[in-house]
Motif scaffolding. Structure first.
Motif, PDB file in Angstrom:
ATOM      1  N   TYR A  38      -3.453  -0.646 -11.349  1.00 30.40           N
ATOM      2  CA  TYR A  38      -3.339  -1.121  -9.969  1.00 30.40           C
ATOM      3  C   TYR A  38      -2.029  -1.860  -9.718  1.00 30.40           C
ATOM      4  O   TYR A  38      -1.494  -1.824  -8.595  1.00 30.40           O
ATOM      5  CB  TYR A  38      -4.532  -1.997  -9.609  1.00 30.40           C
ATOM      6  N   GLN A  39      -1.471  -2.521 -10.734  1.00 29.03           N
ATOM      7  CA  GLN A  39      -0.217  -3.233 -10.522  1.00 29.03           C
ATOM      8  C   GLN A  39       0.934  -2.268 -10.229  1.00 29.03           C
ATOM      9  O   GLN A  39       1.803  -2.558  -9.404  1.00 29.03           O
ATOM     10  CB  GLN A  39       0.103  -4.090 -11.742  1.00 29.03           C
ATOM     11  N   LYS A  40       0.932  -1.108 -10.887  1.00 30.27           N
ATOM     12  CA  LYS A  40       1.954  -0.106 -10.584  1.00 30.27           C
ATOM     13  C   LYS A  40       1.765   0.420  -9.162  1.00 30.27           C
ATOM     14  O   LYS A  40       2.749   0.616  -8.431  1.00 30.27           O
ATOM     15  CB  LYS A  40       1.881   1.050 -11.576  1.00 30.27           C
ATOM     16  N   ALA A  41       0.505   0.634  -8.763  1.00 34.55           N
ATOM     17  CA  ALA A  41       0.241   1.124  -7.402  1.00 34.55           C
ATOM     18  C   ALA A  41       0.735   0.114  -6.372  1.00 34.55           C
ATOM     19  O   ALA A  41       1.374   0.495  -5.375  1.00 34.55           O
ATOM     20  CB  ALA A  41      -1.251   1.406  -7.235  1.00 34.55           C
ATOM     21  N   VAL A  42       0.437  -1.164  -6.581  1.00 37.78           N
ATOM     22  CA  VAL A  42       0.886  -2.201  -5.650  1.00 37.78           C
ATOM     23  C   VAL A  42       2.411  -2.241  -5.593  1.00 37.78           C
ATOM     24  O   VAL A  42       3.013  -2.275  -4.511  1.00 37.78           O
ATOM     25  CB  VAL A  42       0.326  -3.579  -6.061  1.00 37.78           C
ATOM     26  N   ALA A  43       3.057  -2.240  -6.765  1.00 43.22           N
ATOM     27  CA  ALA A  43       4.522  -2.279  -6.808  1.00 43.22           C
ATOM     28  C   ALA A  43       5.122  -1.039  -6.155  1.00 43.22           C
ATOM     29  O   ALA A  43       6.122  -1.121  -5.425  1.00 43.22           O
ATOM     30  CB  ALA A  43       5.007  -2.415  -8.247  1.00 43.22           C
ATOM     31  N   ASP A  44       4.522   0.135  -6.401  1.00 44.29           N
ATOM     32  CA  ASP A  44       5.030   1.368  -5.808  1.00 44.29           C
ATOM     33  C   ASP A  44       4.937   1.321  -4.283  1.00 44.29           C
ATOM     34  O   ASP A  44       5.866   1.735  -3.572  1.00 44.29           O
ATOM     35  CB  ASP A  44       4.248   2.572  -6.331  1.00 44.29           C
ATOM     36  N   TYR A  45       3.799   0.837  -3.777  1.00 46.56           N
ATOM     37  CA  TYR A  45       3.626   0.790  -2.321  1.00 46.56           C
ATOM     38  C   TYR A  45       4.618  -0.191  -1.693  1.00 46.56           C
ATOM     39  O   TYR A  45       5.273   0.123  -0.690  1.00 46.56           O
ATOM     40  CB  TYR A  45       2.189   0.394  -1.979  1.00 46.56           C
ATOM     41  N   LEU A  46       4.734  -1.391  -2.284  1.00 45.01           N
ATOM     42  CA  LEU A  46       5.670  -2.372  -1.744  1.00 45.01           C
ATOM     43  C   LEU A  46       7.115  -1.908  -1.880  1.00 45.01           C
ATOM     44  O   LEU A  46       7.973  -2.278  -1.068  1.00 45.01           O
ATOM     45  CB  LEU A  46       5.467  -3.716  -2.450  1.00 45.01           C
TER      46      LEU A  46
END
Length: 558
Positions: free
Chosen positions: A113-121
């Motif tokens: 989930y941290q990669k997903a959050v970073a990717d979206y931001l």
């Protein structure tokens, strides 16, 4: 404390469970806030979907609205490029929560989930930087831009620290500990925004008002008052729970599982996630957003599965298959069924409001519902039915979906607007004192002393910006040349020892103790000062005047 920066522009980011947005304003023109309405694939909306589409190598291919699935077509086959896309990733913000593992949305294999959050931001950051370059060419993003990110009220220090790391990995900070990033809670940002509508409801200075921020994943509450000096004071400890609008969607999916079979929904989710997603979109647009709780005007909605989710037919078996074939694959959503979807979620929101009112010292003059779920007419109806006799005004301000992100910008422009906050944790230090007969015998250490927790700032206390909490301590023995102050925090109102459950050491401050000829008569003043965004720990030798300091970010601790 942190040094002043040459801030010229403030960007507010509302990273939501289902929808996200950003707004910006120039420090030179603070009355003009621009809320972004130009998103990939769509224009004219204040937010875009918090959704990502990855390829097989976990590279982001689409984000926001374009990552959503289109209506399934019986005539147009999927293109070869479509087949390379994995199923969309959504609701990944819920992985910050303390929900049970099976309650958190599934992610793609190999994706955390941290990669997903970073990717979206990161994708949003590219759009933000492009927008800034259009408005102010040549602006140095890392030098002249303050980024204010809103977070749910219930985020703990670990969640906020993780969010900072994601923001850094997204390229919105040049260093992990950059002072260009500020956090504010979602209800606090909404309260700052709502200050501008208080006069519409005849509210006066020092009248208490509650903000109920109803988002996709969470509902967060805070009670504030706006002082005559133009500052916000928090009246009670803010609160929140995972009971946002996506939980209405979950009740709808549970209903479908009872109709079609749990296995059918599971296989649809696993093999045809895009159709499941489109089915949810159809429910939201046709039913959820329109439901107002009025039985007399409600029209039963027939959901045609052959039209919106044709693939489901091959997964329905047994008695459910016969029933659906007889019904020609129409799912009837009548008043009582839809009302039940909502009520299981709204009962939790109403309980949160009731508890918040009980904690408020003064009568609450108004309740403002903000956030995406605040657009639900049934939510407003239920809150008014429950609390109209206790609160004079219960209303939804103009464009509630943008209230948080605009409030974040207002906060970034004037961080002095927040005068007081109510502590959500207790802070103190580990001290050594003489053991006495009332203390547990097993805790006595050599020399007949005992280590105990000395609280300084108690959970629930109203703390002004830069308020100091102090205590006077002395050396434990005459020859002591150094004194250490291990600093602890706990979410409990009180604690006796630093090894109790829930206690966490957040740092240590060490000071020298000269003049050993004075023995124990060498007083040290220790203090914790609560600033806007950090806690400053100070030890002052009251004889020599020597001062020792260290600081801790509040966004990691609250």
């Amino acid at each position: 404390m942190r040094k002043k920066s040459d801030i010229r522009v403030v960007v507010g980011i509302d990273f939501g469970t289902t929808y996200s947005g950003f707004a910006l304003a120039s420090v030179a023109n603070p009355d003009t806030i621009e809320t972004n309405e130009a998103w990939p694939g769509i224009r004219g909306q204040l937010k875009t979907n918090t959704v990502l589409a990855y390829d097989e190598e976990l590279n982001v291919v689409k984000w926001g609205n374009p990552a959503l699935s289109e209506k399934p077509s019986k005539k147009r086959p999927s293109s070869s490029s479509d087949k390379k896309l994995q199923k969309p990733v959504e609701l990944f913000k819920l992985h910050f929560s303390n929900l049970d593992k099976n309650e958190k949305p599934p992610l793609l294999p190999g994706l955390d989930y941290q990669k997903a959050v970073a990717d979206y931001l990161c994708e949003m950051g590219k759009l933000i930087k492009k927008t800034l370059e259009t408005r102010w060419p040549g602006l140095d993003f890392y030098k002249h831009v303050r980024v204010v990110v809103t977070v749910p009220a219930e985020y703990n220090e670990y969640a906020k620290g993780t969010m900072r790391t994601c923001i850094y990995k997204a390229g919105l900070l040049d260093t992990l500990n950059s002072d260009k990033l500020e956090f504010t809670t979602e209800p606090e940002a909404a309260a700052i925004y709502c200050i501008r509508v208080l006069k519409e409801y005849s509210l006066k200075a020092n009248d208490a008002f509650m903000i109920v921020d109803c988002g996709g994943g969470t509902t967060d509450l805070t009670t504030r008052k706006f002082t005559a000096a133009g500052r916000l004071e928090e009246m009670t400890e803010n609160s929140g729970e995972y009971c946002g609008s996506t939980f209405v969607d979950r009740e709808f999916l549970k209903f479908l599982a009872r109709k079609l079979g749990v296995g059918a929904i599971a296989k649809l989710r696993e093999h045809h996630y895009s159709q499941l997603q489109y089915l949810l979109q159809e429910f939201c647009l046709s039913v959820k957003l329109r439901f107002d709780g009025e039985r007399e005007t409600f029209q039963t909605h027939d959901l045609d599965l052959e039209d919106v989710c044709p693939t489901i037919k091959k997964y329905v078996v047994g008695e459910a298959l016969k029933t659906m074939e007889d019904a020609e694959w129409l799912i009837e959503l009548d008043f009582d069924t839809v009302k039940e979807f909502f009520d299981k979620v709204l009962v939790r929101i109403l309980k949160l409001i009731k508890l918040q009112l009980m904690k408020t010292e003064y009568p609450c003059s108004a309740i403002f519902l903000v956030g995406g779920f605040a657009q639900s007419p049934y939510l407003l109806k239920r809150v008014r039915e429950e609390f109209n006799s206790k609160v004079s005004y219960i209303a939804v301000p103009i464009e509630p979906i943008a209230s948080i992100v605009r409030g974040a910008v207002y906060y970034g422009l004037d961080m002095d607007i927040v005068r007081t906050r109510v502590l959500k944790r207790t802070y103190g230090i580990d001290i050594t004192r003489n053991w006495n007969e009332d203390d547990p015998i097993n805790r006595r250490v050599s020399g007949s002393v005992i280590d105990v927790f000395q609280p300084l700032a108690i959970r629930g206390s109203k703390v002004e910006v830069n308020q100091k909490f102090t205590c006077i301590l002395h050396p434990s023995f005459p020859e002591q040349s150094i004194i250490s102050f291990p600093i602890y925090t706990t979410d409990r109102d009180s604690a006796k020892y630093c090894d109790e459950d829930g206690m966490k050491m957040i740092g240590k401050l060490t000071a020298e103790l000269p003049d050993m000829h004075l023995g124990k008569d060498r007083p040290i003043e220790f203090s914790l000062t609560f600033g806007k965004i950090e806690i400053l720990a100070t030890a002052r030798n009251l004889i020599s005047g020597q001062v020792y300091e260290t600081s801790f970010d509040l966004e990691y601790l609250d």
